[in-house]
Design an enzyme around this catalytic site. Structure first.
Site, PDB file in Angstrom:
ATOM      1  N   ARG A   1       0.861  -1.177   0.000  1.00  0.00           N
ATOM      2  CA  ARG A   1       0.000   0.000   0.000  1.00  0.00           C
ATOM      3  C   ARG A   1       0.899   1.230   0.000  1.00  0.00           C
ATOM      4  O   ARG A   1       1.894   1.285   0.731  1.00  0.00           O
ATOM      5  CB  ARG A   1      -0.909   0.035   1.231  1.00  0.00           C
ATOM      6  CG  ARG A   1      -2.066  -0.950   1.218  1.00  0.00           C
ATOM      7  CD  ARG A   1      -3.119  -0.661   0.146  1.00  0.00           C
ATOM      8  NE  ARG A   1      -4.221  -1.617   0.190  1.00  0.00           N
ATOM      9  CZ  ARG A   1      -4.261  -2.759  -0.510  1.00  0.00           C
ATOM     10  NH1 ARG A   1      -3.261  -3.090  -1.317  1.00  0.00           N
ATOM     11  NH2 ARG A   1      -5.307  -3.558  -0.422  1.00  0.00           N
TER      12      ARG A   1
ATOM     13  N   GLU B   1      -5.530   6.516  -6.154  1.00  0.00           N
ATOM     14  CA  GLU B   1      -5.616   5.605  -7.300  1.00  0.00           C
ATOM     15  C   GLU B   1      -6.934   5.865  -8.023  1.00  0.00           C
ATOM     16  O   GLU B   1      -7.975   5.916  -7.361  1.00  0.00           O
ATOM     17  CB  GLU B   1      -5.528   4.148  -6.833  1.00  0.00           C
ATOM     18  CG  GLU B   1      -4.183   3.845  -6.201  1.00  0.00           C
ATOM     19  CD  GLU B   1      -3.981   2.367  -5.844  1.00  0.00           C
ATOM     20  OE1 GLU B   1      -4.882   1.557  -6.107  1.00  0.00           O
ATOM     21  OE2 GLU B   1      -2.909   2.041  -5.313  1.00  0.00           O
TER      22      GLU B   1
ATOM     23  N   HIS C   1      -1.809  -0.899 -10.115  1.00  0.00           N
ATOM     24  CA  HIS C   1      -2.285  -1.825  -9.074  1.00  0.00           C
ATOM     25  C   HIS C   1      -2.625  -3.200  -9.665  1.00  0.00           C
ATOM     26  O   HIS C   1      -3.778  -3.637  -9.621  1.00  0.00           O
ATOM     27  CB  HIS C   1      -3.488  -1.231  -8.321  1.00  0.00           C
ATOM     28  CG  HIS C   1      -3.622  -1.766  -6.913  1.00  0.00           C
ATOM     29  ND1 HIS C   1      -3.974  -0.979  -5.839  1.00  0.00           N
ATOM     30  CD2 HIS C   1      -3.422  -3.013  -6.413  1.00  0.00           C
ATOM     31  CE1 HIS C   1      -4.020  -1.720  -4.743  1.00  0.00           C
ATOM     32  NE2 HIS C   1      -3.686  -2.963  -5.068  1.00  0.00           N
TER      33      HIS C   1
END
Ligand code: GLV
Length: 322
Positions: free
Chosen positions: A233, A262, A281
């Site tokens: 993260r 994001e 991601h």
């Protein structure tokens, strides 16, 4: 039927079919996540939620969704759930560990190799016509064989990254709060790890304790030739400190799969740096892994609706209250 489930995005068809065989299912069918309002509306009708990491589930939302008793998050991380708020309301929550360990460790290695061997720069140089000839010092990177990999957070994914590292001939050290062990991995205090590693890779969960764990002081300890990879993260690494370290050459390169915001805003200064490789991601993004994650989330929803203990419960203390 066991109840009503709000599924906050389209997921694997077979998994959804299994769910629909036992429950009434509302699926959010848009490509983008439901707004807070839409999430709240869907939750208000539901007995269970099947959520993604883009969905923030907290007390304010749950107060408007009094029938919800299960939240199954289709992710390994569950920092998007305000877990204490769920527990307090006697709601059990689950994640999808294990099934994404190998996919995420592989993606981590893709970033380690890409950052260490400057693959992003090479690809861009070729496309820009900057590849003129074979040159002895053109885009030379870091030797991984014989180098030291420092793993921050030796959980399942960290250990899988370590196993791969041995295949590349790396020495492996790790720091983890609970001091777990893994074959061929030596525990180090965090600052010692940072000072000695050629590649540092982040694999701890995002919690209050790990937020900002790697800041300017920590980055300053790293070797100027070192590479930092983060597939966990973003908030574990201070964005501005990392930007400064990469821009000034304080560290050599980074590979990032996760970001404070994001999708990463296109005006983020990280995009202007040649020595960082950026991915959207993708840690668990394989066809098989995403199907397994969906099925595990469904298993947890069904268990919860049946009044059974969730197989992947992340707040087991809830069972002391129920
Ligand atoms: C993805 O980031 C996950 O936690 O599964």
């Amino acid at each position: 039927l066991l109840g009503r489930v709000f599924v906050t995005r389209r997921i694997d068809k077979a998994a959804l079919g299994r769910l629909a065989a036992h429950a009434t299912v509302d699926v959010w069918r848009e490509r983008l996540p439901p707004s807070r309002e839409m999430l709240s509306e869907g939750a208000a009708r539901a007995d269970a939620l099947l959520t993604l990491l883009t969905d923030r589930i907290d007390g304010a939302l749950l107060d408007r969704a009094p029938t919800v008793r299960v939240v199954a998050n289709m992710a390994s991380g569950y920092d998007n759930l305000a877990l204490a708020d769920l527990t307090e309301r006697r709601i059990a929550a689950s994640n999808t560990p294990d099934v994404l360990t190998d996919a995420t460790a592989d993606l981590t290695w893709a970033l380690i190799l890409a950052a260490a061997r400057r693959l992003g720069e090479g690809d861009r140089a070729l496309r820009a016509g900057a590849w003129r000839t074979w040159e002895p010092d053109f885009l030379t990177g870091l030797d991984l064989c014989g180098a030291t990999l420092g793993i921050v957070g030796l959980g399942r994914i960290g250990a899988a990254v370590a196993r791969r590292a041995h295949g590349f001939g790396m020495r492996v050290v790790a720091w983890s709060r609970t001091r777990p062990t893994a074959p061929g991995v030596d525990w180090r205090p965090l600052h010692e790890l940072l000072a000695g590693a050629d590649v540092v890779t982040i694999h701890c969960a995002l919690t209050a304790e790990t937020t900002g764990l790697i800041g300017a002081r920590e980055l300053a300890l790293m070797k100027p030739t070192a590479v930092l990879v983060n597939t966990a993260r973003a908030e574990i690494v201070d964005h501005d400190a990392l930007l400064g370290a990469l821009a000034s050459g304080r560290i050599a390169a980074a590979g990032l799969d996760v970001f404070d915001t994001e999708p990463l805003p296109l005006d983020d200064p990280l995009l202007g740096l040649p020595n960082v490789i950026l991915l959207p991601h993708l840690g668990s993004a394989t066809v098989g892994t995403r199907a397994r994650m969906a099925n595990i989330a469904v298993d947890n929803v069904l268990a919860g609706l049946r009044g059974e203990r969730l197989p992947n419960c992340v707040n087991p203390e809830v069972y002391d209250l129920i």
